[in-house]
Design a protein around this motif. Sequence first.
Motif, PDB file in Angstrom:
ATOM      1  N   ARG A 183     -41.641   9.856 -21.571  1.00  0.00           N
ATOM      2  CA  ARG A 183     -43.090   9.871 -21.533  1.00  0.00           C
ATOM      3  C   ARG A 183     -43.658   8.485 -21.819  1.00  0.00           C
ATOM      4  O   ARG A 183     -43.085   7.700 -22.557  1.00  0.00           O
ATOM      5  CB  ARG A 183     -43.634  10.858 -22.557  1.00  0.00           C
ATOM      6  CG  ARG A 183     -43.252  12.304 -22.305  1.00  0.00           C
ATOM      7  CD  ARG A 183     -43.758  13.181 -23.436  1.00  0.00           C
ATOM      8  NE  ARG A 183     -43.340  14.561 -23.255  1.00  0.00           N
ATOM      9  CZ  ARG A 183     -42.876  15.322 -24.251  1.00  0.00           C
ATOM     10  NH1 ARG A 183     -42.777  14.829 -25.466  1.00  0.00           N
ATOM     11  NH2 ARG A 183     -42.529  16.570 -24.009  1.00  0.00           N
ATOM     12  N   MET A 184     -44.835   8.236 -21.252  1.00  0.00           N
ATOM     13  CA  MET A 184     -45.537   6.978 -21.486  1.00  0.00           C
ATOM     14  C   MET A 184     -46.920   7.250 -22.053  1.00  0.00           C
ATOM     15  O   MET A 184     -47.559   8.248 -21.713  1.00  0.00           O
ATOM     16  CB  MET A 184     -45.686   6.184 -20.186  1.00  0.00           C
ATOM     17  CG  MET A 184     -44.389   5.687 -19.606  1.00  0.00           C
ATOM     18  SD  MET A 184     -44.670   4.529 -18.247  1.00  0.00           S
ATOM     19  CE  MET A 184     -45.270   3.089 -19.150  1.00  0.00           C
ATOM     20  N   GLN A 233     -45.862   8.280 -14.796  1.00  0.00           N
ATOM     21  CA  GLN A 233     -44.545   7.717 -15.091  1.00  0.00           C
ATOM     22  C   GLN A 233     -44.192   6.663 -14.043  1.00  0.00           C
ATOM     23  O   GLN A 233     -43.460   6.919 -13.092  1.00  0.00           O
ATOM     24  CB  GLN A 233     -43.514   8.828 -15.128  1.00  0.00           C
ATOM     25  CG  GLN A 233     -43.817   9.907 -16.155  1.00  0.00           C
ATOM     26  CD  GLN A 233     -43.874   9.361 -17.564  1.00  0.00           C
ATOM     27  OE1 GLN A 233     -42.877   8.835 -18.060  1.00  0.00           O
ATOM     28  NE2 GLN A 233     -45.012   9.450 -18.221  1.00  0.00           N
ATOM     29  N   ASP A 255     -43.899   3.004 -23.450  1.00  0.00           N
ATOM     30  CA  ASP A 255     -42.936   4.080 -23.590  1.00  0.00           C
ATOM     31  C   ASP A 255     -42.153   3.855 -24.879  1.00  0.00           C
ATOM     32  O   ASP A 255     -42.335   2.857 -25.577  1.00  0.00           O
ATOM     33  CB  ASP A 255     -42.017   4.192 -22.367  1.00  0.00           C
ATOM     34  CG  ASP A 255     -41.210   2.940 -22.092  1.00  0.00           C
ATOM     35  OD1 ASP A 255     -41.042   2.107 -23.006  1.00  0.00           O
ATOM     36  OD2 ASP A 255     -40.745   2.767 -20.947  1.00  0.00           O
ATOM     37  N   LEU A 285     -43.702  10.921 -27.971  1.00  0.00           N
ATOM     38  CA  LEU A 285     -42.990  10.158 -26.945  1.00  0.00           C
ATOM     39  C   LEU A 285     -41.559  10.697 -26.842  1.00  0.00           C
ATOM     40  O   LEU A 285     -41.224  11.704 -27.419  1.00  0.00           O
ATOM     41  CB  LEU A 285     -43.026   8.667 -27.259  1.00  0.00           C
ATOM     42  CG  LEU A 285     -44.404   8.000 -27.158  1.00  0.00           C
ATOM     43  CD1 LEU A 285     -44.300   6.510 -27.454  1.00  0.00           C
ATOM     44  CD2 LEU A 285     -45.035   8.211 -25.785  1.00  0.00           C
TER      45      LEU A 285
END
Length: 422
Positions: A301-302, A41, A307, A297
Amino acid sequence: MPHTQPSRPQPPQTSNTEPTVSYPAHDQLPDPSAGQVFGPQIGPLSQARPGSLAAAVHAQGNDHRRLTAEFEHRTGIGWHQPTPTAALTALPELPAPAALSASGTRSGGRAAPARVSVLLPARNSAGTLPLVLDALQAQSAADHFEVIAVDDASDDATAQVLRKHPRVDRAVRLADRIGCAAVRNVAAYLATGDLLLSMDADMVLPAHVIGDFAARSRPNAVLIGFRHNLRADHAGTPNIGAAGWLASPPAGTPNLAADHRVRWTPPAGVPMFYSGQVYEKAFDGYPLDHTADLAMLGHGRMYYDWDLPRMLVTCLAAMPRAAFFDVGGFDDAFTGPGWGCEDTHLGAALISAGCTIVPLRQAVGWHLDPPDAEHTWKNKLAGFSQRLQSMQDLFHQPPPTGRSADLTQRAQQFLRGAVTLR
């Protein structure tokens, strides 16, 4: 970096006899922490200060499967299936502008499918607008949506095209150039539909696309489509006009995988301009497939460099009018010429307001690149770093809410001195 694909959840199960819809529980989604497709992140949302827009985005998930399952159960149409024309016959006529309240909301209930307002910002777009508007004229939902076009003080024949084409319902030419983000706000202010469909003046849509958005509209869903970039000198498009633009519609069907949110190939050893991540080896990433159509997602979250807010690209995306107005539309930080980040910030604002981001895989349009595409992109990217910094600053501020009146005031200011074309 390995990019093993996690297992996908099973499709929703429906019943012909039971009124309820069965769909996988949230804990049946693959665990992002167990897979290696999710990067660290370190993107713009990574520092979520309490009370900030970033923190509000982190608080929201994106498990949209109830929405898609209920649609399929109720209609018998697959979520990613082009909508049959017969299913659109219940679309109501567009109401008069007076039916809208000052806040941009409509009193009373809304029938489904939604009333759609296509927002069409245009700046020196005379080379593409004839094909774009002809494609809108050919939509299967052609009698049930409006086209709101705003000419951003063009130097070419954009105004003349908008004035003459029968598919344009309302068009104005601004006295001064204000930039695409602010132009979309003006178009939204002039619109009358419950669903705002943002698209570019160089997007040519297959006939089913607007109907697909209209039929799937929900008050808390932002629906995203995709683009297939096509150069004017592409080998499969021989009909080139005198100015180097396409003179007739592209042949064939747009390719979903041509969109970089669907198939993404980052270079090795180069910092990503959004997150700063660097990958040792080049690889093919598949953001939609690897995140269960973005359901994995959310909560900050990526997927590597991606993202959830960044998935909103306003070349083709639909959002509820009420939500768009409440967050104030596009922020003034992006007013003026330039490209990038304004749609990512809008996505974050809409997510913070409780909207989910839901892809429509069948909604893919041709994006007609200009004859000088490389030069044009170089100019667009020249000021990107400043716009990225502006977006990061906005992520540290409180989430926007209750800004309908502010959007209205800004739009009215930009309309002073504007010329009505239609």
